[in-house]
Design a protein around this motif. Sequence first.
Motif, short mmCIF file in Angstrom:
data_model
loop_
_atom_site.label_atom_id
_atom_site.label_comp_id
_atom_site.label_asym_id
_atom_site.label_seq_id
_atom_site.Cartn_x
_atom_site.Cartn_y
_atom_site.Cartn_z
N GLY A 1 0.83 -1.21 0.00
CA GLY A 1 0.00 0.00 0.00
C GLY A 1 0.85 1.25 0.00
N GLY A 2 1.90 1.25 0.82
CA GLY A 2 2.80 2.41 0.86
C GLY A 2 3.54 2.61 -0.45
N ALA A 3 4.04 1.52 -1.03
CA ALA A 3 4.79 1.61 -2.28
C ALA A 3 3.89 2.09 -3.42
N ILE B 1 2.15 -6.84 -9.46
CA ILE B 1 1.02 -5.90 -9.50
C ILE B 1 1.29 -4.79 -10.51
N LEU B 2 2.50 -4.24 -10.49
CA LEU B 2 2.86 -3.17 -11.42
C LEU B 2 2.83 -3.67 -12.86
N LEU C 1 3.11 5.82 -2.99
CA LEU C 1 4.24 6.66 -3.42
C LEU C 1 4.35 6.72 -4.94
N LEU C 2 4.11 5.59 -5.59
CA LEU C 2 4.16 5.55 -7.05
C LEU C 2 3.05 6.41 -7.65
N ILE C 3 1.87 6.33 -7.08
CA ILE C 3 0.74 7.14 -7.58
C ILE C 3 1.01 8.63 -7.36
#
Length: 186
Positions: free
Chosen positions: A94-96, A155-156, A99-101
């Motif tokens: 969720g944190g990663a 996921i990415l 940050l990407l968003i």
Amino acid sequence: MMLYRALVVDSWGQPVRKHRGASFSHDGSGHGCGGTAKSEIAAQQCGHLAGTGQFPPVFGRQIGRRAPVGLVVMALLTIFMVIALDLNSIASLGGAVALLIFSTITAAHFKTYRETHASLIVLIVAVVAALGTLVVFALTTLADEPKTAIAFVVILAAALLLEFIWKSVRNRGRPRSASSGQPGSR
């Protein structure tokens, strides 16, 4: 007795005012109102995004005239993640992803910063801070949690692949306009 108003934003960003005693819960008790309101907003957003072509049209349909397909798909993906990963991994993902968003949205803001009167310095600092935090996060947390790192990459990759496939399917039936190659066209 203290009176108050809660400000809630609907799925199109318009404020909706609810007075004390008004509830978003099914039973009117006010308990669990956050989840109910969020699921209703998520369902509306799926329908809206399907209607605009951002999501496949099936996401705007309903199962049994009750459950929106988009919401059911998200619930099934969430259940899968809960079964496949531990709570620390889910929190790290969720944190990663957040940050990407944040980085992506801020980077996209560079195109319109003059129109929005945004500070270029603030945008640069925001992108550097978010990407820097993501890199540090990837080198520390994800390095110690290989299962989480693999899940993040999967996921990415899945998100990018599904986006590419959906855009190619969606655009297959559309005629190409003369302005489609021009800057600023979508």
